[in-house]
Design an enzyme around this catalytic site. Sequence first.
Site, short mmCIF file in Angstrom:
data_model
loop_
_atom_site.label_atom_id
_atom_site.label_comp_id
_atom_site.label_asym_id
_atom_site.label_seq_id
_atom_site.Cartn_x
_atom_site.Cartn_y
_atom_site.Cartn_z
N HIS A 17 0.82 -1.21 0.00
CA HIS A 17 0.00 0.00 0.00
C HIS A 17 0.86 1.27 0.00
O HIS A 17 0.41 2.33 0.43
CB HIS A 17 -0.96 -0.01 1.19
CG HIS A 17 -2.06 -1.01 1.03
ND1 HIS A 17 -3.28 -0.72 0.46
CD2 HIS A 17 -2.11 -2.32 1.34
CE1 HIS A 17 -4.04 -1.81 0.43
NE2 HIS A 17 -3.34 -2.79 0.97
N HIS A 106 0.17 -14.81 8.76
CA HIS A 106 0.74 -13.70 8.01
C HIS A 106 2.16 -13.44 8.48
O HIS A 106 2.65 -14.08 9.41
CB HIS A 106 -0.10 -12.43 8.19
CG HIS A 106 -1.40 -12.43 7.44
ND1 HIS A 106 -2.47 -13.19 7.85
CD2 HIS A 106 -1.79 -11.77 6.33
CE1 HIS A 106 -3.47 -13.00 7.01
NE2 HIS A 106 -3.09 -12.16 6.07
N ASP A 363 -7.68 -12.80 -2.49
CA ASP A 363 -8.13 -13.93 -3.30
C ASP A 363 -8.50 -15.11 -2.42
O ASP A 363 -7.76 -15.41 -1.46
CB ASP A 363 -7.02 -14.36 -4.26
CG ASP A 363 -6.66 -13.29 -5.26
OD1 ASP A 363 -7.15 -13.36 -6.39
OD2 ASP A 363 -5.86 -12.39 -4.92
#
Length: 401
Positions: A17, A106, A363
């Site tokens: 980002h 993560h 996704d």
Amino acid sequence: MSTFGTIFKVTTFGESHGLAVGCIIDNPPPGLSLTESDIQPQLNRRRPGQSAITTPRDEKDQVVIQSGTEFGKTLGTPISLVVRNEDQRPKDYGNKTMDLYPRPSHADFTYLEKYGIKASSGGGRSSARETIARVAAGAVAEKFLKESYGIEIVAFVTSVGGEELYPETEQYPCRSQNPDFTALLSRITREEVDSFLPVRCPDADANKRMEELITRLRDAENSTGGTVTCVVRNVPSGLGEPAFDKLEAIIGHAMMSIPAVKAFEIGSGFGGTKMLGSDHNDPFVAEAAAAVADPASTGGAIPRPKLRTQTNHSGGVQGGISNGQDIYFRVGFKPPATIGKDQTTATYDGSAQGVLAAKGRHDPCVVPRAVPIVEGMAALAIMDALCIQQSRFAMRGLRRE
């Protein structure tokens, strides 16, 4: 490290980002015709928002060549490729709960452990958005490989969850024994692969089953993994560096560096462990004389092999060195870690348990968009190995007898 390669070096930069992602290609071949239109098609195949089963993040992923070319030709100097992030939503990640709790599976926790600081929005460098640079650089390498050596690189989806293309059977416990699978490897094209959207599995029935599975999991706010198979055709023999930089080791390094990849096999792979040596060995036969080139007569060019093999359980690599046959391998991707379901976790300091419901756009299965990423990293691995081997032939031509 953010650099891959020994001679043909690629350094990637950027966060998910941030303002942009991109790469620097060092030691590109000079005089190669190159514009953005040579790179953009592969980025379009990787970009988000392609279908209802991919992330809805709206990014055009338009690449800009910032250096290293003039009048559509490479100068041999470093090439800079940049893609701007247009649909940034750091607010999806910047909240008190996510600041306190690492997301399960993560890189939030491990990046903090390594650097003492982490990107507050999204996965930062661990995000799959970093792969844009790999795909862009791979497209440059692939253009040279195709024009100079006729090398073709095609990847396609071979499984999603429990749905498989050419599953192992009692008759063919190893895929490399299946004549339908080997025939597909010899003829498959990217155009055929892309005719089976949105999953990119080149079989109508399997493609439909995989799409239905991904759709069900998307609606259930869950995810699944899968595999991508890649074939590299027309590879010269002699590529690969014993003993630690064997060709399969370099390709494996390239593939295992892709986000979400947890498995890699080349040739017969794990299926080959079920075969007998008498069945697994690849017999040599003489190649047609017309296919053989003398390096002395071609200015030091890498020659084509004088032999070929009847079977190819080795996957085109023997002793860590390419033998001139098709190189094929399979890459396993885990389920995406970001799902809408509540998941238990703990605070970074370990003082309390908690529950996270992930936000953001992701996704439910990454393999349909991973196809060009696998192709790009394969191109980078083969390109660097080719540069190394080509230097040997160039030096041989300078010897005085």
